[in-house]
Motif scaffolding. Structure first.
Motif, PDB file in Angstrom:
ATOM      1  N   THR A 190     -31.876  -7.473 -82.111  1.00 20.87           N
ATOM      2  CA  THR A 190     -31.483  -8.738 -82.740  1.00 20.87           C
ATOM      3  C   THR A 190     -30.089  -9.193 -82.298  1.00 20.87           C
ATOM      4  N   LYS A 191     -29.429  -8.408 -81.439  1.00 18.41           N
ATOM      5  CA  LYS A 191     -28.072  -8.752 -81.002  1.00 18.41           C
ATOM      6  C   LYS A 191     -28.095  -9.342 -79.599  1.00 18.41           C
TER       7      LYS A 191
ATOM      8  N   SER B 197     -18.401 -14.672 -83.227  1.00 21.33           N
ATOM      9  CA  SER B 197     -18.190 -15.258 -84.563  1.00 21.33           C
ATOM     10  C   SER B 197     -18.781 -14.395 -85.669  1.00 21.33           C
ATOM     11  N   GLY B 198     -19.688 -13.481 -85.298  1.00 19.83           N
ATOM     12  CA  GLY B 198     -20.390 -12.691 -86.309  1.00 19.83           C
ATOM     13  C   GLY B 198     -21.540 -13.440 -86.970  1.00 19.83           C
ATOM     14  N   LYS B 199     -21.748 -14.699 -86.556  1.00 22.34           N
ATOM     15  CA  LYS B 199     -22.804 -15.499 -87.182  1.00 22.34           C
ATOM     16  C   LYS B 199     -24.184 -15.057 -86.712  1.00 22.34           C
ATOM     17  N   THR B 200     -25.170 -15.290 -87.580  1.00 19.74           N
ATOM     18  CA  THR B 200     -26.570 -15.027 -87.233  1.00 19.74           C
ATOM     19  C   THR B 200     -27.410 -16.232 -87.650  1.00 19.74           C
ATOM     20  N   PHE B 201     -28.636 -16.285 -87.148  1.00 18.55           N
ATOM     21  CA  PHE B 201     -29.569 -17.326 -87.591  1.00 18.55           C
ATOM     22  C   PHE B 201     -30.932 -16.688 -87.840  1.00 18.55           C
TER      23      PHE B 201
ATOM     24  N   ALA C   3     -36.520 -12.127 -88.968  1.00 18.99           N
ATOM     25  CA  ALA C   3     -35.294 -11.358 -88.760  1.00 18.99           C
ATOM     26  C   ALA C   3     -34.125 -12.330 -88.623  1.00 18.99           C
ATOM     27  N   ARG C   4     -32.930 -11.771 -88.722  1.00 20.57           N
ATOM     28  CA  ARG C   4     -31.718 -12.536 -88.436  1.00 20.57           C
ATOM     29  C   ARG C   4     -31.217 -12.121 -87.057  1.00 20.57           C
ATOM     30  N   ILE C   5     -30.927 -13.143 -86.227  1.00 16.23           N
ATOM     31  CA  ILE C   5     -30.586 -12.929 -84.813  1.00 16.23           C
ATOM     32  C   ILE C   5     -29.138 -13.353 -84.585  1.00 16.23           C
TER      33      ILE C   5
END
Length: 502
Positions: A22-23, A35-39, A51-53
């Protein structure tokens, strides 16, 4: 071959594949975004989160390009012999083969694609792509020139450098390897930006690339959104070429960004509004099968979908009856079920877009013969839809809907067929159904499209160049033409011994 029951049991076992990656994949490692952000990536069967990517943007693209540039300027990949690159690409293909079921399942839960088709068509096609260009990697060579003066000249073919690949969501596996395979064979390094709707398989492919022995920095995958990560690829000063598949609107932005940055080489495939022309002498059953498959395959989410069907008047009524029967019998449902022929549209936005075009068709006066509604179940399912009496000025005849919506119209003459087929801003593909060779030859030479299929449809082959005319873009995928997109021609000239060269 097992029974349908055995196949369904096998499919059920991979209905919920474990999400392993997912990274972002940069310089051979999976890393968080700066940024550490996920979607969220969404399962179109249910609308639920898979999942969060990691959400990459400009800074992450910078890091990925830096890794790709270092791998190109100082790493082994461009300096390996073609046969050695080919050997590693063959290993990569073998790994895809080993993980085919899991990879097909990822595209099913992420894109709503039929599991059976993914496993039997999409993954094998990606494997074939890798093997085809692996076989070409040691056959990249220039020419010795016959100069007009006392000079010795030859050309070298060298990798173009760092390439940015922007991948669409409708064929997340096939189109990734259509772009990545020739670039790898040429000796390029690259940054891949998969569609935000379908990031899962691309990250898995990055993992397999490392296992195959592709050096760190050669293949980087940055997941994220078009206006941020995609725009950063197009405008990056240290990317030498960009390959994009998507809409004309975004294609324009890619070209503009490339021009305003470093004039990088651009290739674009921007969709189509492909005509299928069926003449009076056509085999009716074959024509009906081609027309239905041409628009409903992959739930209409295909750049070459035969969304405009023109039928000569002598067989029009009979063929329309067959088309409606086939559309009504078309099985829509769970894409893991082998009996199902159409899964859900990729996401809510696309689902609503298609339904809005169906409403346009009704308002503009086209005759709705069948379908036209969402299915009464969870997820983004739409009935196979056929409109008749469609006029050229209607939106459903002009715009690429990218859904299971057929626009039917009646024809009288060959001249009218050619005129209507060309009455579009697109020019990606066209189909002709006739038993008359003269008609087939006349029409195929007159229709302005990059691929013409006669008495077949979706007849792709890795050796056959594919690309568009007009607003369907430029540049060719497949064949050796695709390899040459990722190569520069360098001319080397020396004077012959003791000969004046000025």
């Amino acid at each position: 071959m097992g029974s349908h029951g055995d196949e369904y049991s096998s499919a059920s076992s991979v209905k919920n594949p474990t999400i392993k990656f997912t990274k972002l994949f940069i310089n051979g490692e999976f890393v968080d975004s700066v940024s550490g952000k996920t979607f969220e990536t969404i399962d179109p069967r249910t609308g639920e989160v898979i999942a969060r990517i990691a959400e990459g943007d400009k800074e992450d693209i910078d890091f990925a390009v830096k890794a790709a540039r270092h791998a190109f300027d100082h790493g082994p990949w461009p300096r390996l012999s073609g046969s050695e690159r080919g050997r590693i690409m063959m290993k990569f293909a073998d790994l895809l083969e080993e993980h085919a079921e899991e990879l097909a399942a990822l595209d099913t839960i992420d894109a709503g694609k039929l599991f059976s088709v993914g496993k039997a068509v999409d993954i094998p096609h990606a494997i074939s792509c890798l093997r085809y260009y692996a076989g070409a990697a040691d056959k990249v060579h220039g020419k010795v020139l016959k100069m007009s003066r006392e000079l010795h000249g030859y050309t070298l073919l060298e990798p173009i450098g760092v390439v940015g690949h922007i991948i669409p969501w409708n064929f997340p596996t096939v189109l990734l390897f259509v772009k990545v395979s020739p670039a790898l064979a040429a000796g390029c390094t690259m940054v891949v930006k998969p569609a935000e709707q379908t990031p899962l398989s691309a990250l898995y492919y990055a993992h397999l690339a490392k296992l195959a022995g592709i050096p760190d920095g050669v293949l980087n995958v940055v997941t994220g959104f078009g206006p941020t990560a995609g725009a950063a690829v197009s405008s990056h000063m240290d990317i030498d070429a960009v390959s994009f598949t998507g809409s004309p609107e975004v294609g324009r932005k890619v070209m503009q960004a490339a021009a305003e940055s470093n004039l990088k080489v651009v290739s674009l495939e921007l969709g189509g509004k492909s005509p299928l022309i069926i003449f009076d002498d056509a085999d009716l059953d074959m024509a009906a099968e081609l027309a239905i498959l041409g628009i409903l395959f992959n739930k209409g989410e295909a750049c070459v979908a035969s969304s405009r069907v023109y039928v000569q008047e002598g067989i029009y009524d009979e063929l329309v009856k067959k088309l409606v029967e086939k559309a009504k019998a078309w099985v829509v449902g769970d894409p893991f079920d082998p009996k199902v022929q159409q899964g859900p549209q990729v996401d809510r936005k696309q689902f609503e877009r298609i339904l809005s075009y169906i409403e346009h068709g009704k308002r503009e006066g086209a005759t709705l013969l069948t379908g036209g509604k969402p299915m009464a179940q969870n997820g983004y399912y739409i009935e196979p839809t056929i409109f008749a009496d469609v006029k050229e000025e209607m939106l459903i005849a002009k715009d690429e809907i990218f859904g299971p919506v057929m626009a039917l119209a009646k024809l009288k003459t060959i001249e009218e067929a050619i005129k209507k087929a060309n009455s579009t801003r697109y020019g990606l593909a066209a189909g002709i159904v006739t038993k008359d060779l003269n008609v087939a030859n006349t029409v195929s030479r007159s229709v302005r499209a990059g691929t013409i299929w006669i008495n077949c449809y979706f007849a792709f082959d890795i050796d056959c160049p594919f690309g568009g005319y007009k607003m369907s873009g430029f540049g060719r995928d497949y064949g050796l033409e695709a390899l040459h997109k990722y190569l520069q021609v360098k001319s080397v000239v020396t004077p012959l011994y003791n000969t004046p060269w000025l």
